[in-house]
Structure formats: structure tokens, C-alpha cells
Motif scaffolding. Sequence first.
Motif, PDB file in Angstrom:
ATOM      1  N   MET A   1       0.886  -1.081   0.096  1.00  0.00           N
ATOM      2  CA  MET A   1       0.060  -0.099  -0.297  1.00  0.00           C
ATOM      3  C   MET A   1       0.986   1.325   0.121  1.00  0.00           C
ATOM      4  N   PHE A   2       0.267   2.372  -0.518  1.00  0.00           N
ATOM      5  CA  PHE A   2       0.931   3.700  -0.683  1.00  0.00           C
ATOM      6  C   PHE A   2       0.419   4.542   0.430  1.00  0.00           C
ATOM      7  N   VAL A   3       1.474   5.041   1.381  1.00  0.00           N
ATOM      8  CA  VAL A   3       0.884   5.868   2.396  1.00  0.00           C
ATOM      9  C   VAL A   3       1.395   7.261   2.455  1.00  0.00           C
ATOM     10  N   ILE A   4       0.592   8.316   2.766  1.00  0.00           N
ATOM     11  CA  ILE A   4       1.073   9.651   3.082  1.00  0.00           C
ATOM     12  C   ILE A   4       0.446   9.741   4.555  1.00  0.00           C
ATOM     13  N   LEU A   5       1.547  10.410   5.487  1.00  0.00           N
ATOM     14  CA  LEU A   5       1.541  10.787   6.571  1.00  0.00           C
ATOM     15  C   LEU A   5       1.794  12.062   7.044  1.00  0.00           C
ATOM     16  N   VAL A   6       0.988  12.710   7.764  1.00  0.00           N
ATOM     17  CA  VAL A   6       1.071  14.166   8.051  1.00  0.00           C
ATOM     18  C   VAL A   6       0.910  14.381   9.522  1.00  0.00           C
ATOM     19  N   TYR A   7       1.811  14.816  10.190  1.00  0.00           N
ATOM     20  CA  TYR A   7       1.581  15.058  11.761  1.00  0.00           C
ATOM     21  C   TYR A   7       1.785  16.482  12.140  1.00  0.00           C
ATOM     22  N   ASP A   8       0.899  16.828  13.285  1.00  0.00           N
ATOM     23  CA  ASP A   8       1.124  18.004  14.103  1.00  0.00           C
ATOM     24  C   ASP A   8       1.435  17.562  15.452  1.00  0.00           C
ATOM     25  N   VAL A   9       2.710  17.703  15.894  1.00  0.00           N
ATOM     26  CA  VAL A   9       2.979  17.017  17.122  1.00  0.00           C
ATOM     27  C   VAL A   9       3.634  18.063  18.069  1.00  0.00           C
ATOM     28  N   ASN A  10       3.150  18.140  19.224  1.00  0.00           N
ATOM     29  CA  ASN A  10       4.021  19.209  20.266  1.00  0.00           C
ATOM     30  C   ASN A  10       5.508  18.879  20.337  1.00  0.00           C
ATOM     31  N   GLN A  11       6.045  19.889  20.405  1.00  0.00           N
ATOM     32  CA  GLN A  11       7.627  20.131  20.204  1.00  0.00           C
ATOM     33  C   GLN A  11       8.300  19.004  21.146  1.00  0.00           C
TER      34      GLN A  11
ATOM     35  N   PHE B   1      -3.545   4.454   0.241  1.00  0.00           N
ATOM     36  CA  PHE B   1      -3.953   3.988  -1.180  1.00  0.00           C
ATOM     37  C   PHE B   1      -3.338   2.737  -1.687  1.00  0.00           C
ATOM     38  N   ARG B   2      -4.031   2.121  -2.300  1.00  0.00           N
ATOM     39  CA  ARG B   2      -4.007   0.683  -2.757  1.00  0.00           C
ATOM     40  C   ARG B   2      -2.541   0.680  -3.634  1.00  0.00           C
ATOM     41  N   SER B   3      -2.308   1.809  -4.466  1.00  0.00           N
ATOM     42  CA  SER B   3      -1.233   1.759  -5.344  1.00  0.00           C
ATOM     43  C   SER B   3      -1.050   3.103  -5.683  1.00  0.00           C
ATOM     44  N   THR B   4       0.000   3.444  -6.574  1.00  0.00           N
ATOM     45  CA  THR B   4       0.356   4.735  -6.913  1.00  0.00           C
ATOM     46  C   THR B   4      -0.183   4.881  -8.459  1.00  0.00           C
ATOM     47  N   LYS B   5      -1.000   3.829  -8.877  1.00  0.00           N
ATOM     48  CA  LYS B   5      -1.250   3.754 -10.381  1.00  0.00           C
ATOM     49  C   LYS B   5      -2.001   4.871 -10.833  1.00  0.00           C
ATOM     50  N   TYR B   6      -2.780   5.326 -10.204  1.00  0.00           N
ATOM     51  CA  TYR B   6      -3.706   6.597 -10.622  1.00  0.00           C
ATOM     52  C   TYR B   6      -3.230   8.001  -9.892  1.00  0.00           C
ATOM     53  N   SER B   7      -2.224   8.086  -9.430  1.00  0.00           N
ATOM     54  CA  SER B   7      -1.707   9.094  -8.679  1.00  0.00           C
ATOM     55  C   SER B   7      -0.600   9.857  -9.518  1.00  0.00           C
ATOM     56  N   ARG B   8      -0.462  11.144  -9.078  1.00  0.00           N
ATOM     57  CA  ARG B   8       0.545  11.927  -9.787  1.00  0.00           C
ATOM     58  C   ARG B   8       1.370  13.023  -8.559  1.00  0.00           C
ATOM     59  N   ARG B   9       2.486  13.011  -8.634  1.00  0.00           N
ATOM     60  CA  ARG B   9       2.997  13.844  -7.646  1.00  0.00           C
ATOM     61  C   ARG B   9       3.738  15.310  -8.328  1.00  0.00           C
ATOM     62  N   GLU B  10       3.262  16.420  -7.839  1.00  0.00           N
ATOM     63  CA  GLU B  10       3.735  17.341  -8.443  1.00  0.00           C
ATOM     64  C   GLU B  10       4.309  18.410  -7.338  1.00  0.00           C
ATOM     65  N   ILE B  11       5.460  18.634  -7.644  1.00  0.00           N
ATOM     66  CA  ILE B  11       6.368  19.772  -6.733  1.00  0.00           C
ATOM     67  C   ILE B  11       6.229  21.195  -7.154  1.00  0.00           C
ATOM     68  N   MET B  12       5.779  21.979  -6.608  1.00  0.00           N
ATOM     69  CA  MET B  12       6.053  23.430  -6.990  1.00  0.00           C
ATOM     70  C   MET B  12       6.789  24.081  -5.881  1.00  0.00           C
ATOM     71  N   GLY B  13       8.050  25.005  -6.404  1.00  0.00           N
ATOM     72  CA  GLY B  13       9.153  25.418  -5.438  1.00  0.00           C
ATOM     73  C   GLY B  13       9.937  24.565  -5.116  1.00  0.00           C
ATOM     74  N   VAL B  14      10.770  24.589  -4.160  1.00  0.00           N
ATOM     75  CA  VAL B  14      11.831  23.911  -3.812  1.00  0.00           C
ATOM     76  C   VAL B  14      11.258  22.553  -2.983  1.00  0.00           C
ATOM     77  N   GLU B  15      12.271  21.502  -3.688  1.00  0.00           N
ATOM     78  CA  GLU B  15      11.803  20.160  -3.002  1.00  0.00           C
ATOM     79  C   GLU B  15      12.804  19.838  -1.971  1.00  0.00           C
ATOM     80  N   LYS B  16      12.280  19.670  -0.746  1.00  0.00           N
ATOM     81  CA  LYS B  16      12.981  19.512   0.499  1.00  0.00           C
ATOM     82  C   LYS B  16      13.759  18.333   0.471  1.00  0.00           C
ATOM     83  N   ASN B  17      13.245  17.195   0.007  1.00  0.00           N
ATOM     84  CA  ASN B  17      13.936  15.993   0.165  1.00  0.00           C
ATOM     85  C   ASN B  17      13.592  15.094  -0.830  1.00  0.00           C
ATOM     86  N   GLU B  18      14.625  15.209  -1.973  1.00  0.00           N
ATOM     87  CA  GLU B  18      14.498  14.455  -3.013  1.00  0.00           C
ATOM     88  C   GLU B  18      14.568  12.793  -2.839  1.00  0.00           C
ATOM     89  N   LEU B  19      13.456  12.363  -3.480  1.00  0.00           N
ATOM     90  CA  LEU B  19      13.578  10.832  -3.308  1.00  0.00           C
ATOM     91  C   LEU B  19      14.354  10.174  -4.252  1.00  0.00           C
TER      92      LEU B  19
END
Length: 87
Positions: free
Chosen positions: A1-11, A65-83
Motif C-alpha cells: 500500500m502507498f501511505v502519506i502521513l502528516v503530523y502536527d505534534v507538540n515540540q 492508497f492501494r497503489s500509486t497507479k492513478y496518482s501523480r506527484r507534482e512539486i511547486m517550488g523547492v523540493e525539501k527531500n529528493e526521493l
Amino acid sequence: MFVILVYDVNQKRVAKALKTCRAYLNWVQNSVFEGEMTEANFKILKMKLEKIIDTSEDSIIIYTFRSTKYSRREIMGVEKNELTQFI
């Protein structure tokens, strides 16, 4: 599976959350991670994060997501960490 994880955690807990997420996913930028993972590793990651966060003040959002088959990744501006691909 493909995962996107976002967190907002106390310092106070952000270093532990960062280290845990980096063990399973690719760091994209600040508090954003993505990557392929097994169902078993997904469950382990969630269990570890549940032990780290305080649910009364921290937040984690996970998109799966089950897969990335139907997804697209687009970056605007600086890429913070190039995969990179390891073969």
C-alpha cells in the motif's frame, strides 16, 4: 500500500515522531512522509505513534492508497527531500 502521513505534534514529542516515521516512510518535508509499506508495517507504525502522541493535543493524518497507479506527484517550488531509488 502507498501511505502519506502528516503530523502536527507538540515540540516535546516531535523528535520521537520524526524518528519513528523515518524508520518506515520517506521524509518529504517538515512533518510530511510518504512511501510504500506492507499492511503489517503499517499497523506497527500506527501502534508506535499511538504510544508517542498525546491525543488531547497532537494530530496525525494518514492517507492510504492501494497503489500509486492513478496518482501523480507534482512539486511547486523547492523540493525539501529528493526521493531516490535504490536498486
